[in-house]
Scaffold this motif. Structure first.
Motif, PDB file in Angstrom:
ATOM      1  N   PHE A 139       6.298  -1.524   4.863  1.00 37.09           N
ATOM      2  CA  PHE A 139       7.628  -1.432   4.275  1.00 37.09           C
ATOM      3  C   PHE A 139       8.230  -0.042   4.398  1.00 37.09           C
ATOM      4  O   PHE A 139       9.364   0.176   3.979  1.00 37.09           O
ATOM      5  N   ILE A 140       7.495   0.923   4.917  1.00 36.22           N
ATOM      6  CA  ILE A 140       8.030   2.271   5.097  1.00 36.22           C
ATOM      7  C   ILE A 140       8.859   2.315   6.370  1.00 36.22           C
ATOM      8  O   ILE A 140       8.407   1.892   7.440  1.00 36.22           O
ATOM      9  N   THR A 141      10.067   2.840   6.255  1.00 40.51           N
ATOM     10  CA  THR A 141      10.980   2.955   7.386  1.00 40.51           C
ATOM     11  C   THR A 141      11.545   4.367   7.431  1.00 40.51           C
ATOM     12  O   THR A 141      11.446   5.117   6.448  1.00 40.51           O
ATOM     13  N   PRO A 142      12.139   4.784   8.562  1.00 39.23           N
ATOM     14  CA  PRO A 142      12.732   6.120   8.619  1.00 39.23           C
ATOM     15  C   PRO A 142      13.764   6.330   7.520  1.00 39.23           C
ATOM     16  O   PRO A 142      14.465   5.405   7.112  1.00 39.23           O
ATOM     17  N   SER A 143      13.815   7.570   7.026  1.00 38.36           N
ATOM     18  CA  SER A 143      14.689   8.020   5.936  1.00 38.36           C
ATOM     19  C   SER A 143      14.155   7.667   4.562  1.00 38.36           C
ATOM     20  O   SER A 143      14.754   8.070   3.561  1.00 38.36           O
ATOM     21  N   ASP A 144      13.016   6.921   4.462  1.00 36.67           N
ATOM     22  CA  ASP A 144      12.374   6.724   3.163  1.00 36.67           C
ATOM     23  C   ASP A 144      11.698   8.011   2.733  1.00 36.67           C
ATOM     24  O   ASP A 144      11.486   8.931   3.539  1.00 36.67           O
ATOM     25  N   ARG A 145      11.329   8.065   1.454  1.00 33.85           N
ATOM     26  CA  ARG A 145      10.599   9.220   0.910  1.00 33.85           C
ATOM     27  C   ARG A 145       9.324   8.727   0.245  1.00 33.85           C
ATOM     28  O   ARG A 145       9.341   7.719  -0.466  1.00 33.85           O
ATOM     29  N   VAL A 146       8.231   9.451   0.480  1.00 33.53           N
ATOM     30  CA  VAL A 146       6.921   9.014   0.008  1.00 33.53           C
ATOM     31  C   VAL A 146       6.178  10.175  -0.644  1.00 33.53           C
ATOM     32  O   VAL A 146       6.487  11.348  -0.408  1.00 33.53           O
ATOM     33  N   ASP A 147       5.200   9.814  -1.489  1.00 31.66           N
ATOM     34  CA  ASP A 147       4.200  10.750  -1.978  1.00 31.66           C
ATOM     35  C   ASP A 147       2.897  10.468  -1.231  1.00 31.66           C
ATOM     36  O   ASP A 147       2.640   9.329  -0.811  1.00 31.66           O
ATOM     37  N   ILE A 148       2.067  11.497  -1.081  1.00 34.67           N
ATOM     38  CA  ILE A 148       0.824  11.364  -0.316  1.00 34.67           C
ATOM     39  C   ILE A 148      -0.352  11.628  -1.247  1.00 34.67           C
ATOM     40  O   ILE A 148      -0.410  12.670  -1.909  1.00 34.67           O
ATOM     41  N   VAL A 149      -1.288  10.658  -1.305  1.00 33.53           N
ATOM     42  CA  VAL A 149      -2.468  10.756  -2.160  1.00 33.53           C
ATOM     43  C   VAL A 149      -3.697  10.981  -1.273  1.00 33.53           C
ATOM     44  O   VAL A 149      -3.882  10.289  -0.264  1.00 33.53           O
ATOM     45  N   LEU A 150      -4.512  11.943  -1.659  1.00 34.84           N
ATOM     46  CA  LEU A 150      -5.770  12.221  -0.963  1.00 34.84           C
ATOM     47  C   LEU A 150      -6.931  11.782  -1.840  1.00 34.84           C
ATOM     48  O   LEU A 150      -6.969  12.102  -3.034  1.00 34.84           O
ATOM     49  N   THR A 151      -7.870  11.039  -1.258  1.00 35.91           N
ATOM     50  CA  THR A 151      -9.108  10.651  -1.938  1.00 35.91           C
ATOM     51  C   THR A 151     -10.266  11.312  -1.209  1.00 35.91           C
ATOM     52  O   THR A 151     -10.483  11.056  -0.020  1.00 35.91           O
ATOM     53  N   THR A 152     -10.996  12.160  -1.909  1.00 33.07           N
ATOM     54  CA  THR A 152     -12.079  12.916  -1.287  1.00 33.07           C
ATOM     55  C   THR A 152     -13.110  13.280  -2.348  1.00 33.07           C
ATOM     56  O   THR A 152     -12.881  13.082  -3.552  1.00 33.07           O
ATOM     57  N   VAL A 172      10.457  10.560   5.576  1.00 33.31           N
ATOM     58  CA  VAL A 172       9.843   9.892   6.725  1.00 33.31           C
ATOM     59  C   VAL A 172      10.824   9.964   7.902  1.00 33.31           C
ATOM     60  O   VAL A 172      11.962   9.529   7.795  1.00 33.31           O
ATOM     61  N   LEU A 173      10.370  10.527   9.007  1.00 30.54           N
ATOM     62  CA  LEU A 173      11.213  10.650  10.197  1.00 30.54           C
ATOM     63  C   LEU A 173      11.124   9.422  11.092  1.00 30.54           C
ATOM     64  O   LEU A 173      12.134   8.978  11.639  1.00 30.54           O
ATOM     65  N   ALA A 174       9.925   8.880  11.242  1.00 34.48           N
ATOM     66  CA  ALA A 174       9.758   7.743  12.146  1.00 34.48           C
ATOM     67  C   ALA A 174       8.447   7.044  11.828  1.00 34.48           C
ATOM     68  O   ALA A 174       7.552   7.601  11.187  1.00 34.48           O
ATOM     69  N   THR A 175       8.346   5.800  12.258  1.00 29.38           N
ATOM     70  CA  THR A 175       7.105   5.032  12.168  1.00 29.38           C
ATOM     71  C   THR A 175       6.807   4.489  13.553  1.00 29.38           C
ATOM     72  O   THR A 175       7.709   4.254  14.359  1.00 29.38           O
ATOM     73  N   GLY A 176       5.537   4.294  13.823  1.00 28.75           N
ATOM     74  CA  GLY A 176       5.167   3.812  15.149  1.00 28.75           C
ATOM     75  C   GLY A 176       3.730   3.353  15.178  1.00 28.75           C
ATOM     76  O   GLY A 176       3.115   3.064  14.139  1.00 28.75           O
ATOM     77  N   GLN A 177       3.162   3.290  16.363  1.00 28.71           N
ATOM     78  CA  GLN A 177       1.787   2.850  16.560  1.00 28.71           C
ATOM     79  C   GLN A 177       1.149   3.670  17.661  1.00 28.71           C
ATOM     80  O   GLN A 177       1.816   4.105  18.596  1.00 28.71           O
ATOM     81  N   ILE A 178      -0.161   3.868  17.521  1.00 27.36           N
ATOM     82  CA  ILE A 178      -0.943   4.490  18.572  1.00 27.36           C
ATOM     83  C   ILE A 178      -2.157   3.609  18.833  1.00 27.36           C
ATOM     84  O   ILE A 178      -2.532   2.773  18.010  1.00 27.36           O
ATOM     85  N   THR A 179      -2.767   3.788  19.985  1.00 28.45           N
ATOM     86  CA  THR A 179      -3.944   3.008  20.353  1.00 28.45           C
ATOM     87  C   THR A 179      -5.170   3.901  20.331  1.00 28.45           C
ATOM     88  O   THR A 179      -5.191   4.962  20.974  1.00 28.45           O
ATOM     89  N   GLU A 180      -6.178   3.492  19.555  1.00 28.47           N
ATOM     90  CA  GLU A 180      -7.427   4.243  19.469  1.00 28.47           C
ATOM     91  C   GLU A 180      -8.574   3.360  19.932  1.00 28.47           C
ATOM     92  O   GLU A 180      -8.479   2.124  19.938  1.00 28.47           O
ATOM     93  N   THR A 193       5.426   9.454  10.872  1.00 26.82           N
ATOM     94  CA  THR A 193       5.808  10.831  11.175  1.00 26.82           C
ATOM     95  C   THR A 193       6.620  11.369  10.009  1.00 26.82           C
ATOM     96  O   THR A 193       7.637  10.772   9.637  1.00 26.82           O
ATOM     97  N   LEU A 194       6.174  12.497   9.436  1.00 27.72           N
ATOM     98  CA  LEU A 194       6.760  13.040   8.222  1.00 27.72           C
ATOM     99  C   LEU A 194       7.449  14.373   8.502  1.00 27.72           C
ATOM    100  O   LEU A 194       7.065  15.107   9.413  1.00 27.72           O
TER     101      LEU A 194
END
Length: 308
Positions: A139-152, A172-180, A193-194
């Motif tokens: 549901f995240i799209t460009p121009s949305d704003r998010v908080d980032i949580v770290l679990t460690t 949020v600047l952009a959303t996309g996909q990469i292949t790993e 992309t933030l």
């Protein structure tokens, strides 16, 4: 002055004034003509509908209209076909002129990348890989704003973890996909992309290497910072009733050898003070006779014998 000379002087003066009047009239008419040409409408391509940033422009989103010649913006064009397929790097409202400064450069020109035009000066575009859950189910799209949580893991306590918001209100600047590659097979991983400052970019990159990241989607009108203390398992379970565990059975300790204490020496008691002599009871009077009880067949008879 003779009459012929007077006529000649008047004629010369009339010609001079006529020339001046003609020259002034010419300049006035020239200025009016220039003004007319300046406001004469010229064909110009404008947006027929709102064009969002990052979208390819279609022919239906453009139209040719008349525009005052003296106010035509630089970089505009009257050729509609030349703008079809170009990518907008800025939002274009309906009725605005479509100029080169609002479009991604043509292929082969310097600076043809899209992201470089939307990153604010002094900021950096930072991309992180997330899963379907961490990316708020897509549901995240460009121009949305998010908080980032770290679990460690907590430094110094590797067996205890903590979850904490490390960055807040991040655009949020952009959303996309990469292949790993995972287990020898290509896997598509969602990316986000933030828009971050260089300091926050360093924090995010380090956090991603130390634990897992989770994105929290904000309301569009909610931009207030919050006081994030972080959550540990002890804080999460605080106040939760736990099942009582049986008390451990006490094991009797081995009896210790009783040590004999040294016998205490008896101290001779001090002699008691003599008591005052109490008066003796009078001696009983000597018996003057005997009493005999005789029982005969259930009949009890008492007889008294007097001594002589």
């Amino acid at each position: 002055m003779t009459r012929p000379k007077a006529v000649i002087v008047v004629a010369i003066l009339a010609l001079v004034f006529a020339g001046i009047a003609a020259w002034l009239t010419f300049h006035y008419l020239q200025k009016e003509m220039d003004k007319t040409k300046a406001v004469q409408p010229q064909p110009l391509v404008v947006a027929a509908a709102d064009i969002t940033i990052g979208s390819a422009i279609s022919e239906a989103q453009l139209k040719v209209t008349s525009w005052p010649k003296d106010s035509i913006p630089a970089g505009s064009t009257a050729d509609l076909k030349s703008l079809v397929g170009r990518v907008a790097i800025r939002p274009i409202s309906s009725g605005d002129a479509v100029t080169e400064s609002k479009l991604k450069p043509k292929v082969g020109a310097a600076g043809t990348g899209f992201m470089t035009y939307i990153v604010p000066p002094g900021h950096r575009a930072t991309t992180v890989a997330v899963n379907e859950v961490a990316g708020v189910a897509g549901f995240i799209t460009p121009s949305d704003r998010v908080d980032i949580v770290l679990t460690t893991a907590i430094p110094g306590s590797p067996n205890e973890n903590i979850s904490k918001i490390i960055l807040q209100n991040v655009p949020v600047l952009a959303t996309g996909q990469i292949t790993e590659q995972k287990e020898g097979k290509p896997v598509i991983v969602p990316t986000v992309t933030l828009d971050l400052t260089p300091d926050d970019s360093e924090k995010l990159v380090l956090a991603g290497s130390k634990g897992s990241l989770q994105l929290l989607l904000r309301n569009i009108a909610d931009s207030a910072p919050i006081d994030a203390r972080g959550a540990t398992i002890a804080r999460v379970l605080a106040g939760t009733p736990m099942q009582a565990t049986p008390a451990p059975v006490a094991v009797a300790a081995p009896a210790k050898a009783v040590q004999k204490r040294p016998a205490r020496k008896k101290v001779a008691a001090a002699p008691k003070a003599p008591r005052a002599t109490e008066p003796k009871a009078p001696a009983p009077a000597p018996a003057k006779g005997h009493t005999v009880t005789v029982i005969d067949g259930g009949v009890r008879t008492t007889k008294e014998f007097v001594l002589q």
